[in-house]
Design an enzyme around this catalytic site. Structure first.
Site, PDB file in Angstrom:
ATOM      1  N   ALA A 174      26.108  82.429  50.318  1.00 20.59           N
ATOM      2  CA  ALA A 174      24.880  82.091  51.033  1.00 20.59           C
ATOM      3  C   ALA A 174      23.973  81.267  50.135  1.00 20.59           C
ATOM      4  CB  ALA A 174      24.164  83.366  51.482  1.00 20.59           C
ATOM      5  N   SER A 207      25.668  86.149  47.539  1.00 19.85           N
ATOM      6  CA  SER A 207      24.512  85.274  47.373  1.00 19.85           C
ATOM      7  C   SER A 207      24.810  84.204  46.330  1.00 19.85           C
ATOM      8  CB  SER A 207      23.293  86.082  46.921  1.00 19.85           C
ATOM      9  OG  SER A 207      23.453  86.481  45.556  1.00 19.85           O
ATOM     10  N   ASP A 208      24.123  83.067  46.452  1.00 21.89           N
ATOM     11  CA  ASP A 208      24.073  82.172  45.310  1.00 21.89           C
ATOM     12  C   ASP A 208      23.310  82.905  44.212  1.00 21.89           C
ATOM     13  OD1 ASP A 208      24.301  79.968  43.654  1.00 21.89           O
ATOM     14  OD2 ASP A 208      23.699  78.540  45.199  1.00 21.89           O
ATOM     15  N   TRP A 209      23.444  82.411  42.989  1.00 18.85           N
ATOM     16  CA  TRP A 209      22.923  83.152  41.840  1.00 18.85           C
ATOM     17  C   TRP A 209      21.393  83.208  41.872  1.00 18.85           C
ATOM     18  CZ3 TRP A 209      27.566  83.656  42.508  1.00 18.85           C
ATOM     19  CH2 TRP A 209      28.450  84.214  41.596  1.00 18.85           C
TER      20      TRP A 209
END
Length: 772
Positions: A174, A207-209
């Protein structure tokens, strides 16, 4: 497991590992599997960038790339690769386009599915990213992408849908941005209703970081895994949210089931690939890169004749840019320059450096060495008490701290030490947030834009010119400055050391003199990781520096001029009518120079076709701006992005169309017919040239509805011997006949009628076939 134990597994254990047993390891990987270190990690293969791979218009090539990456992942003990990037080339200003395949959703989706199969059939998980409407980098952590529902489904979600339907990708990521006012990490409509509901997706959404901003909203909004760890907004807060009735425990169980499924799918004993510099790998990467290169124009100058003298000109010729910036960067065994590659083929080539191409200088290769005579510098990390924490070798005079270190003592200062062997004036400097001392200079550098991750991806810099003695030891020390937010304590730092810049006029005069002496001048121009990078968008498509002036001056003096464009994305070409040929070379990976030489000489035919429309001028495109207004970035062009908008006259005629590419063959199309049940186009293509060549037959659908754009519906590539003919049959993809009915909230079919266009590209339509 009790609730706390379940929740503990749903946040990463570290920057790139999961808290599963056995531990699962993730790595960035669009064009190389970097490993667990963000910077300075193991030596790995550097592949051509995604747009260059995609330019082959070949699912077989995409699959081969997936198998290469699977072998690299297995060699490093990586279980999940964070790729492919399948966002679209909405506007050519997007800084991260080099990681993504194309502006077309069907081409992107089909290539992504093949890439995913190449990875996952070899036991390594793939991650589709970034879900969704993540086509630019400006304010990427706060921007709200405003996209109507029909465009979202028909265009931007379609590559994800294809890769799920045809390859069952094991995970997705995401994005940072919001979509229509809702964060991508908590977007119930996209993540739960569409992806997991309508598509029946069984995989995991991570999630993206540092992208996750909430606890209950993200857990309820379809996010399954927060990255990185061990800290984040879930943990104890999610346990409390369940106990307070804000999140159902069954929701946590679903997240955990998806994580367990991912763990069960990956192979802990996948077969490692060969070393990055193995002869088999070198040949493979050279071929893939050269095949994707695209001949944009050619007045008989290409392929180069071996008996002609060549002047090779340009900074990109001697310091070829082989990869983009940000999380896609890796540590390759070497990067072959065009100068090295062409010299290996031709021997005697006069090479002339070109004008400066960067706003932020970098250390020149070989200009500074360590005490034991290796190229690069020694980096010493110290704690607040002055004790040495670690000593590193940095061949590129760059290091990163905080991103994936596990020191007991926090780093307080960093010292870079190297020897400049040639005396005289040198340009020296540093980059990275902190307080610096370098020679007689003391100064502070601070992040300017305030963007998340700027300290890592686009750190501030300063340079100055200073006289140096022979064998001068240069030392720069930075005291780290405090920072706030999720990237606190992280940073990228480096020493800049290179010969003092020469006046532009003198550089161009040298290039002109060399061009006059040669039979043909090959000028290599392009962009760098300043433009082709995560976290920063472009402001123009003009070549940086005075490269345009260099090309024009050489073209005026040379008997014949060939321009090689070392860039992943479109550039403007005000000199196009002055030169004899243009070869678009992308960011060609570690074998870049060998691949460019092979393409120029015809050892490998550069048979690529463009995956992005090249606008004729800044702003002359259906979608342009990447700058949010009041936090919002409207996708106002709807489905008419790229070639679709140009074809509908919503933007001026482009410089080069999507699908354009000449190769080295000439072709005749005969017997173009349309059959039904199933719908299929048949065409006989004949190679009318004197060499074996590859052609890409393209089929577009032009709907009868004026509110619907033309769109690619199928293609087929064939390789044909001189004088040979091949009959090609293309069945258009049925998904391209759908339209989303917003009022009825369902898919509908486009009404009958319109035409199928059989084409070499949309500026070279061979035949229009009526569908009514």
């Amino acid at each position: 497991m009790d609730l706390a134990e379940k929740v503990a597994l749903l946040t990463g254990a570290s920057m790139f590992t999961l808290a599963t047993d056995p531990e699962l390891r993730l790595s960035d990987g669009p064009t190389g599997v970097r490993g667990l270190k963000f910077h300075g990690g193991p030596v790995v293969a550097l592949l051509p960038n995604a747009t260059l791979i995609a330019s082959a218009w070949s699912e077989d090539t995409a699959y081969e790339v997936g198998t290469i990456l699977a072998g690299e992942a297995a060699r490093l003990g990586i279980h999940v690769v964070l790729g492919p990037t399948i966002n679209l080339h909405r506007t050519a200003l997007g800084g991260r386009l080099f990681e993504a395949y194309s502006e077309d959703p069907l081409l992107t989706g089909k290539l992504a599915a093949a890439y995913v199969r190449g990875l996952q059939e070899n036991g390594v998980g793939a991650t589709l990213k970034h879900l969704v409407a993540n086509e630019s980098e400006t304010d990427r952590h706060t921007v709200d992408s405003v996209v109507d529902e029909a465009t979202l489904r028909e265009v931007y979600l379609l590559p994800f849908e294809i890769a799920v339907e045809e390859a069952d990708a094991w995970s997705m990521m995401a994005a940072y941005n919001d979509v229509n006012g809702v964060a991508a990490t908590e977007h119930d409509h996209v993540n739960n209703r569409i992806v997991k509901g309508e598509w029946g997706y069984r995989g995991l959404i991570m999630s993206d970081w540092f992208a996750t901003k909430t606890t209950a909203a993200s857990a309820n909004g379809g996010l399954d895994l927060v990255m990185p760890g061990p800290n984040g907004p879930w943990g104890d807060a999610l346990v409390k949210a369940v106990r307070d009735g804000l999140v159902k425990e069954s929701t946590v169980d679903d997240h955990l089931d998806r994580l367990r499924l991912l763990a069960s799918r990956v192979s802990l004993e996948a077969t490692p690939g060969p070393d990055p510099d193995h002869p088999t790998r070198r040949q493979q990467l050279t071929r893939i890169a050269a095949r994707g290169m695209t001949v944009l124009t050619n007045n008989g100058a290409l392929p180069l004749a071996r008996d002609r003298s060549v002047a090779l000109i340009g900074r990109h010729a001697v310091a070829t840019v082989c990869m983009g910036g940000g999380s896609a960067q890796v540590n390759p065994p070497y990067q072959v320059s065009v100068a090295e590659g062409l010299a290996a083929e031709l021997g005697d080539v006069e090479v002339v450096d070109g004008v400066e191409v960067r706003e932020r200088p970098v250390t020149a290769r070989g200009f500074v060495t360590t005490a034991d005579h290796r190229p690069g510098v020694t980096v010493t990390l110290r704690g607040a008490d002055g004790a040495v924490v670690e000593v590193r070798y940095a061949p590129d005079a760059t290091t990163v701290v905080g991103m994936d270190d596990d020191f007991d003592t926090p780093v307080a200062t960093i010292t870079f030490t190297g020897t400049v062997s040639a005396g005289g004036a040198a340009e020296l400097g540093t980059f990275g947030v902190g307080d610096w001392t370098l020679l007689h200079e003391s100064y502070s550098l601070r992040a300017s834009r305030g963007g998340f991750g700027e300290e890592i991806l686009a750190p501030p810099s300063r340079t100055f010119v200073a006289p140096l003695d022979d064998a001068a030891v240069v030392e720069a020390t930075v005291t780290l400055a405090g920072s706030e937010g999720p990237m606190a304590g992280f940073g990228r730092f480096g020493l800049i050391a290179r010969p003092a810049p020469r006046p532009v006029a003198a550089v161009i005069d040298d290039a002109v003199s060399a061009a006059r002496r040669a039979d043909v001048a090959v000028v290599v121009v392009g962009t760098t990781e300043e433009q082709e990078t995560e976290a920063v968008d472009k402001s123009t498509l003009r070549l940086p520096g005075e490269q345009d002036a260099l090309v024009s001056a050489v073209a005026a003096a040379s008997k014949q001029t060939v321009v090689v464009v070392n860039a992943a994305t479109p550039v403007l070409m005000p000199w196009l009518g002055e030169v004899d040929a243009v070869l678009w070379a992308g960011l060609p990976g570690q074998e870049g120079g060998h691949a460019v030489a092979a393409a120029l000489l015809g050892v490998v035919e550069p048979a690529g076709r463009l995956v992005t429309t090249f606008p004729a001028a800044d702003g002359a495109a259906p979608a342009w701006s990447v700058t949010p207004v009041d936090g919002k970035l409207p996708y106002a062009e709807g489905p008419f992005l790229g070639y679709r908008g140009h074809f509908a006259k919503r933007a001026p005629e482009p410089l080069f169309w999507f699908g354009h590419g000449l190769g080295y063959g000439t072709w005749r199309y005969d017997d173009v017919t349309l059959s039904r049940d199933p719908l299929a186009v048949s065409v006989t293509v004949s190679n009318t040239s004197t060499q074996t060549s590859r052609e890409v037959v393209q089929v577009y659908f032009e709907p009868a509805e004026t509110d619907q754009p033309v769109r690619l519906v199928g293609w087929r590539a064939v390789e044909v011997v001189p004088g040979g003919s091949v009959t090609v049959v293309i069945e258009p993809d049925a998904r391209m006949w759908r339209r989303w009915d917003t009022d009825a909230n369902r898919w509908d079919r486009l009404r009958p009628g319109g035409h199928l266009l059989v084409a070499r590209s949309l500026d070279d339509v061979v035949k229009r076939l009526p569908l009514s």
